[in-house]
Write a protein that holds these residues in place. Structure first.
Motif, PDB file in Angstrom:
ATOM      1  N   LYS A 122      17.337  52.041  66.444  1.00 21.11           N
ATOM      2  CA  LYS A 122      16.730  53.315  66.978  1.00 21.11           C
ATOM      3  C   LYS A 122      17.795  53.874  67.519  1.00 21.11           C
ATOM      4  N   LYS A 123      19.110  53.640  67.015  1.00 23.95           N
ATOM      5  CA  LYS A 123      20.327  54.387  67.648  1.00 23.95           C
ATOM      6  C   LYS A 123      20.556  55.771  66.750  1.00 23.95           C
ATOM      7  N   LYS A 124      21.040  56.742  67.397  1.00 24.18           N
ATOM      8  CA  LYS A 124      21.278  57.935  66.767  1.00 24.18           C
ATOM      9  C   LYS A 124      22.810  57.896  66.151  1.00 24.18           C
ATOM     10  N   ILE A 125      23.004  58.311  64.815  1.00 27.92           N
ATOM     11  CA  ILE A 125      24.228  58.406  64.217  1.00 27.92           C
ATOM     12  C   ILE A 125      24.749  59.842  63.984  1.00 27.92           C
ATOM     13  N   GLY A 126      25.781  59.857  64.590  1.00 26.12           N
ATOM     14  CA  GLY A 126      26.596  61.434  64.524  1.00 26.12           C
ATOM     15  C   GLY A 126      27.521  61.205  63.396  1.00 26.12           C
ATOM     16  N   LEU A 127      27.742  62.064  62.300  1.00 24.86           N
ATOM     17  CA  LEU A 127      28.763  62.168  61.252  1.00 24.86           C
ATOM     18  C   LEU A 127      29.498  63.451  61.566  1.00 24.86           C
ATOM     19  N   VAL A 128      30.830  63.265  61.470  1.00 17.88           N
ATOM     20  CA  VAL A 128      31.918  64.318  61.339  1.00 17.88           C
ATOM     21  C   VAL A 128      32.755  64.096  60.179  1.00 17.88           C
ATOM     22  N   PRO A 129      32.409  65.073  59.180  1.00 19.37           N
ATOM     23  CA  PRO A 129      32.809  65.143  57.819  1.00 19.37           C
ATOM     24  C   PRO A 129      34.426  65.842  57.939  1.00 19.37           C
ATOM     25  N   ILE A 144      22.755  63.595  63.186  1.00 20.17           N
ATOM     26  CA  ILE A 144      23.104  64.830  63.668  1.00 20.17           C
ATOM     27  C   ILE A 144      24.660  64.959  62.781  1.00 20.17           C
ATOM     28  N   ALA A 145      25.032  66.286  62.107  1.00 19.49           N
ATOM     29  CA  ALA A 145      26.435  66.199  61.607  1.00 19.49           C
ATOM     30  C   ALA A 145      27.106  67.656  62.336  1.00 19.49           C
ATOM     31  N   PHE A 146      28.494  67.192  62.604  1.00 20.24           N
ATOM     32  CA  PHE A 146      29.166  68.123  63.111  1.00 20.24           C
ATOM     33  C   PHE A 146      30.154  69.081  62.289  1.00 20.24           C
ATOM     34  N   PHE A 147      30.005  70.300  62.495  1.00 17.76           N
ATOM     35  CA  PHE A 147      30.851  71.116  61.563  1.00 17.76           C
ATOM     36  C   PHE A 147      31.673  72.096  62.416  1.00 17.76           C
ATOM     37  N   GLY A 148      32.676  72.652  62.078  1.00 15.83           N
ATOM     38  CA  GLY A 148      33.545  73.628  62.886  1.00 15.83           C
ATOM     39  C   GLY A 148      33.142  75.165  62.596  1.00 15.83           C
ATOM     40  N   GLN A 149      33.164  75.856  63.504  1.00 10.42           N
ATOM     41  CA  GLN A 149      32.930  77.404  63.319  1.00 10.42           C
ATOM     42  C   GLN A 149      34.067  78.111  62.564  1.00 10.42           C
ATOM     43  N   LYS A 150      35.337  77.431  62.516  1.00 10.40           N
ATOM     44  CA  LYS A 150      36.546  77.599  61.709  1.00 10.40           C
ATOM     45  C   LYS A 150      35.837  78.107  60.191  1.00 10.40           C
ATOM     46  N   ASP A 151      35.132  77.277  59.744  1.00  2.00           N
ATOM     47  CA  ASP A 151      34.501  77.511  58.570  1.00  2.00           C
ATOM     48  C   ASP A 151      33.367  77.905  58.520  1.00  2.00           C
ATOM     49  N   ALA A 152      33.050  79.039  59.035  1.00  2.00           N
ATOM     50  CA  ALA A 152      31.796  79.812  59.365  1.00  2.00           C
ATOM     51  C   ALA A 152      30.742  79.782  58.275  1.00  2.00           C
ATOM     52  N   GLN A 153      31.382  80.113  56.851  1.00  2.00           N
ATOM     53  CA  GLN A 153      30.628  80.517  55.800  1.00  2.00           C
ATOM     54  C   GLN A 153      30.020  78.784  55.315  1.00  2.00           C
ATOM     55  N   GLN A 154      30.981  77.971  55.358  1.00  3.89           N
ATOM     56  CA  GLN A 154      30.547  76.620  55.224  1.00  3.89           C
ATOM     57  C   GLN A 154      29.394  76.285  55.885  1.00  3.89           C
ATOM     58  N   ALA A 155      29.563  76.284  57.139  1.00  2.45           N
ATOM     59  CA  ALA A 155      28.501  75.969  58.198  1.00  2.45           C
ATOM     60  C   ALA A 155      27.088  76.606  57.719  1.00  2.45           C
ATOM     61  N   ALA A 156      27.171  77.851  57.396  1.00  2.00           N
ATOM     62  CA  ALA A 156      26.058  78.689  56.925  1.00  2.00           C
ATOM     63  C   ALA A 156      25.480  77.965  55.732  1.00  2.00           C
ATOM     64  N   VAL A 157      26.188  77.767  54.772  1.00  2.00           N
ATOM     65  CA  VAL A 157      25.742  77.194  53.628  1.00  2.00           C
ATOM     66  C   VAL A 157      25.212  75.545  53.561  1.00  2.00           C
ATOM     67  N   ILE A 158      25.777  75.026  54.438  1.00  2.00           N
ATOM     68  CA  ILE A 158      25.125  73.507  54.887  1.00  2.00           C
ATOM     69  C   ILE A 158      23.796  73.694  55.631  1.00  2.00           C
ATOM     70  N   LYS A 159      23.830  74.821  56.570  1.00  2.00           N
ATOM     71  CA  LYS A 159      22.607  74.916  57.286  1.00  2.00           C
ATOM     72  C   LYS A 159      21.318  75.217  56.093  1.00  2.00           C
ATOM     73  N   ILE A 161      22.314  70.156  62.320  1.00  2.00           N
ATOM     74  CA  ILE A 161      23.576  70.437  62.298  1.00  2.00           C
ATOM     75  C   ILE A 161      23.989  71.067  63.623  1.00  2.00           C
ATOM     76  N   SER A 162      25.159  70.556  63.869  1.00  4.93           N
ATOM     77  CA  SER A 162      25.742  71.239  64.986  1.00  4.93           C
ATOM     78  C   SER A 162      27.121  71.950  64.863  1.00  4.93           C
ATOM     79  N   VAL A 163      27.453  73.005  65.291  1.00  4.44           N
ATOM     80  CA  VAL A 163      28.491  73.907  64.761  1.00  4.44           C
ATOM     81  C   VAL A 163      29.242  74.164  66.158  1.00  4.44           C
TER      82      VAL A 163
END
Ligand code: AMP
Length: 285
Positions: free
Chosen positions: A23-30, A145-160, A172-174
């Motif tokens: 029951k642990k939460k996995i965070g992914l940073v691609p 939960i997966a972590f993305f950077g605002q640096k690639d703001a369009q990428q984050a919007a596409v993933i969301k 999705i956490s930006v």
């Protein structure tokens, strides 16, 4: 303690299933590796918000066009591993290209409208490569939960958009853009800049800051703001602009008008010599 490196998908599945059974939460940073403080800020956010942090390192061939810098993209696994060890990451997922894209691979994921503007105009096959690999990473690591950077703001919007449309049970956490002390957004590609280009590269951030200044002074005419920004970009000899444009932050769609009470991303893509850089700023009017 040494960080665990997992390369096989089967081992990744087994690890994630075991974590989930507790029951642990996995965070992914691609990531594509060659890590800098921007990546590490995502790692720290994951360490804070998840029980187990997995950082993936994979330079994904399908998001590069044949004319782009896939072969040249900087890679240094041992250095990345040392940095991630220091951050006390639990797992580095370092998959083999042959296992990600075997010879008979034939499934791609694509998102429609939000991929067609800005980066999509200049890199028409890019986002399909991104959404396909992010799906594979999500299916391999099974993050909560997966972590993305605002640096690639369009990428984050596409993933969301993709996560929403395909009903994926993943948050999705930006995270904000991490910059060098003079304002240049950190990027693995900054290493390609020579001394004079490194100075020229500041025009991206300077023009974004000027847009902020104009908004603060009450300017609301989008074209006027963009034309002032272009003057700053063009003051650098090595700069060749791909685009400057403005999207509304929630819908990520291009706007003609800037209206009170709304938030906007001002986005830039610009080549500095042979290196293509992107940057953006989120402004609330
Ligand atoms: P990349 O390795 O370039 O594919 O980037 C991996 C992740 O790190 C993406 O979600 C990027 O948006 C994020 N990232 C890259 N540069 C920065 C930065 N300067 N600040 C914050 N996040 C970043």
């Amino acid at each position: 303690m040494s960080v665990r490196v997992i390369s096989s998908i089967k081992e990744m599945h087994e690890f994630s299933n075991a974590v989930k059974s507790e029951k642990k939460k996995i965070g992914l940073v691609p990531t594509m590796g060659y890590l800098h403080e921007g990546h590490l800020s995502l790692v720290r956010a994951s360490k804070k918000n998840a029980d187990v942090t997995v950082v993936s390192i994979f330079v994904n061939p399908t998001q590069f066009a044949p004319s782009e810098d896939f072969d040249k993209y900087p890679r240094d696994f041992e250095r990345d591993k040392r940095l991630l060890e220091k951050e006390e990451v639990d797992v580095i997922f370092y998959p083999l290209s042959d296992e990600i894209y075997p010879e008979n691979f034939q499934t791609y994921v694509s998102v429609k409208d939000v991929t067609q503007i800005l980066e999509g105009v200049f890199r028409p096959t890019h986002f399909e490569g991104v959404t396909t690999i992010v799906n594979i990473l999500f299916n391999s690591v099974k993050p909560d939960i997966a972590f993305f950077g605002q640096k690639d703001a369009q990428q984050a919007a596409v993933i969301k958009q993709m996560v929403n449309d395909l009903k994926m049970d993943i948050e999705i956490s930006v995270q904000p853009i991490v910059r060098e002390s003079d304002g240049l957004a950190m990027s693995s590609r900054n290493i390609f800049l020579n001394e004079s280009e490194r100075k020229d590269a500041l025009v991206l951030y300077n023009s974004l800051r000027y847009a902020e200044e104009l908004i603060k002074r009450g300017e609301r005419d989008k074209e006027r703001i963009i034309s002032e920004m272009k003057m700053i970009i063009n003051s650098a000899v090595s700069a060749k602009l791909d685009y400057i444009d403005v999207v509304e932050s929630n819908t990520f769609s291009l706007v003609d008008k800037i209206e009170e009470g709304k938030s906007y991303y001002f986005l830039i893509a610009c080549r500095i010599g042979a290196t293509r850089l992107i940057d953006n700023i989120l402004l609330t009017v």
